[in-house]
Design a protein around this motif. Structure first.
Motif, PDB file in Angstrom:
ATOM      1  N   ALA A   8     -14.263   9.328  50.179  1.00  0.00           N
ATOM      2  CA  ALA A   8     -14.144   8.287  49.077  1.00  0.00           C
ATOM      3  C   ALA A   8     -15.221   7.048  49.100  1.00  0.00           C
ATOM      4  O   ALA A   8     -15.822   6.798  47.764  1.00  0.00           O
ATOM      5  N   LEU A   9     -15.299   6.503  50.221  1.00  0.00           N
ATOM      6  CA  LEU A   9     -16.342   5.489  50.365  1.00  0.00           C
ATOM      7  C   LEU A   9     -17.569   5.945  50.040  1.00  0.00           C
ATOM      8  O   LEU A   9     -18.552   5.123  49.440  1.00  0.00           O
ATOM      9  N   ARG A  10     -17.946   7.139  50.594  1.00  0.00           N
ATOM     10  CA  ARG A  10     -19.227   7.597  50.312  1.00  0.00           C
ATOM     11  C   ARG A  10     -19.644   7.972  48.860  1.00  0.00           C
ATOM     12  O   ARG A  10     -20.760   7.449  48.686  1.00  0.00           O
ATOM     13  N   ASP A  11     -18.584   8.354  48.320  1.00  0.00           N
ATOM     14  CA  ASP A  11     -18.822   8.604  46.732  1.00  0.00           C
ATOM     15  C   ASP A  11     -19.002   7.485  45.832  1.00  0.00           C
ATOM     16  O   ASP A  11     -19.768   7.171  45.187  1.00  0.00           O
ATOM     17  N   ALA A  12     -18.176   6.384  46.279  1.00  0.00           N
ATOM     18  CA  ALA A  12     -18.381   5.002  45.800  1.00  0.00           C
ATOM     19  C   ALA A  12     -19.799   4.455  46.015  1.00  0.00           C
ATOM     20  O   ALA A  12     -20.122   3.730  45.097  1.00  0.00           O
ATOM     21  N   GLY A  13     -20.240   4.856  47.208  1.00  0.00           N
ATOM     22  CA  GLY A  13     -21.593   3.991  47.386  1.00  0.00           C
ATOM     23  C   GLY A  13     -22.803   4.741  47.065  1.00  0.00           C
ATOM     24  O   GLY A  13     -23.806   4.212  46.864  1.00  0.00           O
ATOM     25  N   SER A  14     -22.502   6.015  46.248  1.00  0.00           N
ATOM     26  CA  SER A  14     -23.632   7.035  45.674  1.00  0.00           C
ATOM     27  C   SER A  14     -23.186   7.055  44.161  1.00  0.00           C
ATOM     28  O   SER A  14     -23.762   7.923  43.621  1.00  0.00           O
ATOM     29  N   SER A  15     -22.654   6.067  43.654  1.00  0.00           N
ATOM     30  CA  SER A  15     -22.405   6.189  42.208  1.00  0.00           C
ATOM     31  C   SER A  15     -23.252   5.499  41.273  1.00  0.00           C
ATOM     32  O   SER A  15     -23.060   5.277  40.105  1.00  0.00           O
ATOM     33  N   GLY A  16     -24.407   5.080  41.979  1.00  0.00           N
ATOM     34  CA  GLY A  16     -25.738   4.690  40.922  1.00  0.00           C
ATOM     35  C   GLY A  16     -26.309   5.788  40.064  1.00  0.00           C
ATOM     36  O   GLY A  16     -25.637   6.918  40.053  1.00  0.00           O
ATOM     37  N   PRO A  17     -27.471   5.492  39.462  1.00  0.00           N
ATOM     38  CA  PRO A  17     -28.051   6.245  38.621  1.00  0.00           C
ATOM     39  C   PRO A  17     -28.568   7.425  39.149  1.00  0.00           C
ATOM     40  O   PRO A  17     -28.883   7.226  40.431  1.00  0.00           O
ATOM     41  N   ARG A  18     -28.545   8.453  38.825  1.00  0.00           N
ATOM     42  CA  ARG A  18     -29.034   9.777  39.212  1.00  0.00           C
ATOM     43  C   ARG A  18     -30.466  10.295  38.545  1.00  0.00           C
ATOM     44  O   ARG A  18     -30.338  10.021  37.249  1.00  0.00           O
ATOM     45  N   ALA A  19     -31.280  10.786  39.177  1.00  0.00           N
ATOM     46  CA  ALA A  19     -32.562  11.333  38.553  1.00  0.00           C
ATOM     47  C   ALA A  19     -33.192  12.463  39.371  1.00  0.00           C
ATOM     48  O   ALA A  19     -32.772  12.816  40.484  1.00  0.00           O
ATOM     49  N   LEU A  20     -33.923  13.111  38.675  1.00  0.00           N
ATOM     50  CA  LEU A  20     -34.605  14.747  39.339  1.00  0.00           C
ATOM     51  C   LEU A  20     -35.656  13.826  40.348  1.00  0.00           C
ATOM     52  O   LEU A  20     -36.808  13.234  39.896  1.00  0.00           O
ATOM     53  N   VAL A  21     -35.766  14.682  41.600  1.00  0.00           N
ATOM     54  CA  VAL A  21     -36.711  14.604  42.369  1.00  0.00           C
ATOM     55  C   VAL A  21     -37.297  16.133  42.826  1.00  0.00           C
ATOM     56  O   VAL A  21     -36.590  16.965  42.527  1.00  0.00           O
ATOM     57  N   PHE A  22     -38.591  15.980  43.050  1.00  0.00           N
ATOM     58  CA  PHE A  22     -39.164  17.376  43.338  1.00  0.00           C
ATOM     59  C   PHE A  22     -38.703  17.819  44.551  1.00  0.00           C
ATOM     60  O   PHE A  22     -38.687  17.067  45.558  1.00  0.00           O
ATOM     61  N   THR A  23     -38.423  19.201  44.755  1.00  0.00           N
ATOM     62  CA  THR A  23     -37.905  19.667  45.887  1.00  0.00           C
ATOM     63  C   THR A  23     -39.055  20.181  46.925  1.00  0.00           C
ATOM     64  O   THR A  23     -38.854  20.341  48.078  1.00  0.00           O
ATOM     65  N   ARG A  24     -40.284  20.259  46.317  1.00  0.00           N
ATOM     66  CA  ARG A  24     -41.245  20.614  47.100  1.00  0.00           C
ATOM     67  C   ARG A  24     -42.754  20.033  46.403  1.00  0.00           C
ATOM     68  O   ARG A  24     -42.625  19.579  45.351  1.00  0.00           O
ATOM     69  N   ALA A  25     -43.611  20.466  47.101  1.00  0.00           N
ATOM     70  CA  ALA A  25     -45.106  19.586  46.691  1.00  0.00           C
ATOM     71  C   ALA A  25     -45.405  20.819  45.718  1.00  0.00           C
ATOM     72  O   ALA A  25     -45.805  21.887  45.609  1.00  0.00           O
TER      73      ALA A  25
END
Length: 204
Positions: free
Chosen positions: A34-51
Motif C-alpha cells: 500500500a505504501l509503494r502504491d501510494a508513493g507511485s500515484s503520480g502522473p503516468r506516461a509512456l516510455v520507450f522499451t527499446r532503442a
C-alpha cells in the motif's frame, strides 16, 4: 513456558503462534504494498522499451506506461499505447525516453518549429550520400543546377528536416516548409534532380 519451548513443542499453542506470525507477516506485506502504491500515484506516461531508430513505425510493444514525477513530465507526453500505434518516429529514441507528440511525424511535429512551417514534402536527393549527415531539426535550402548557365537555382530556403530516413537505399528526406514553398519543391522534383544545402541558422 518460554517462546522457544512453545516453538519446539508440537501442539495447539505452537500452531496458534505460527498462524499469528504468518498473519503478521501478511499484514506487513500488505502495508508495504500500500505504501509503494501510494508513493507511485503520480502522473503516468509512456516510455520507450527499446532503442527505436528514426523512420521506424512504432507499435504498442515499443512503449509501456511508468510513473513520472510531475516536474519531469513533458507537456505533450503520451499516456495511452494506442496513441503511438502506427506512428513514424522522426528522430531516434533511447530506451526509457518519454514518448511525446513532437517525436513523431505529423502536424504536432511541424507545429513545434518556429515560423510558418506547415507542410511536409518528401524528397529523393540527387546525392543521397548526404542523408546520414542530416538530422531532425536541421535547416536546409533546396537547390537544383542552373541547367544551361553556371551556378544553381534556389527552389526554397529555410526548410526544416523532419526525417532523414536512411534505412533503405537510396533513402528519403522529409522536410517541412511553408505551403507555397513545399508545392514549388514538389513540382521541381518531378523533372529535375534536387539537392539540399545545410545552413547554420534560419534565414532572416
Amino acid at each position: 513456558m518460554s517462546l522457544f519451548s512453545v516453538l519446539r513443542t508440537p501442539g495447539w499453542r505452537r500452531s496458534v503462534l505460527l498462524r499469528r506470525a504468518l498473519a503478521a507477516v501478511l499484514l506487513l506485506a500488505a502495508l508495504l504494498l500500500a505504501l509503494r502504491d501510494a508513493g507511485s500515484s503520480g502522473p503516468r506516461a509512456l516510455v520507450f522499451t527499446r532503442a527505436v531508430p528514426a523512420g521506424e513505425v512504432v507499435s504498442r510493444d515499443d512503449v509501456h506506461p511508468v510513473t513520472v514525477p510531475g516536474h519531469l513530465l513533458p507537456a505533450s507526453a503520451l499516456r495511452d499505447p494506442a496513441e503511438v500505434e502506427g506512428r513514424v518516429l522522426a528522430a531516434a529514441a533511447e530506451a526509457g525516453e518519454v514518448a511525446t507528440l513532437s517525436r513523431f511525424v505529423g502536424k504536432d511535429l511541424s507545429g513545434s518549429f518556429v515560423g510558418n512551417i506547415t507542410t511536409m514534402v518528401p524528397l529523393r536527393l540527387a546525392e543521397p550520400e548526404i542523408l546520414p549527415l542530416l538530422h531532425h531539426g536541421d535547416v536546409v535550402n533546396v537547390v537544383t543546377d542552373g541547367h544551361d548557365r553556371a551556378g544553381t537555382d534556389v527552389i526554397a530556403t529555410g526548410g526544416r528536416v523532419i526525417l532523414a530516413d536512411t534505412r533503405e537505399s537510396p533513402g528519403t528526406l522529409l522536410i517541412g516548409l511553408p505551403e507555397e514553398d513545399a508545392h514549388r519543391v514538389a513540382a521541381a522534383s518531378l523533372g529535375t534532380p534536387l539537392a539540399v544545402v545545410l545552413t547554420p541558422t534560419l534565414p532572416k
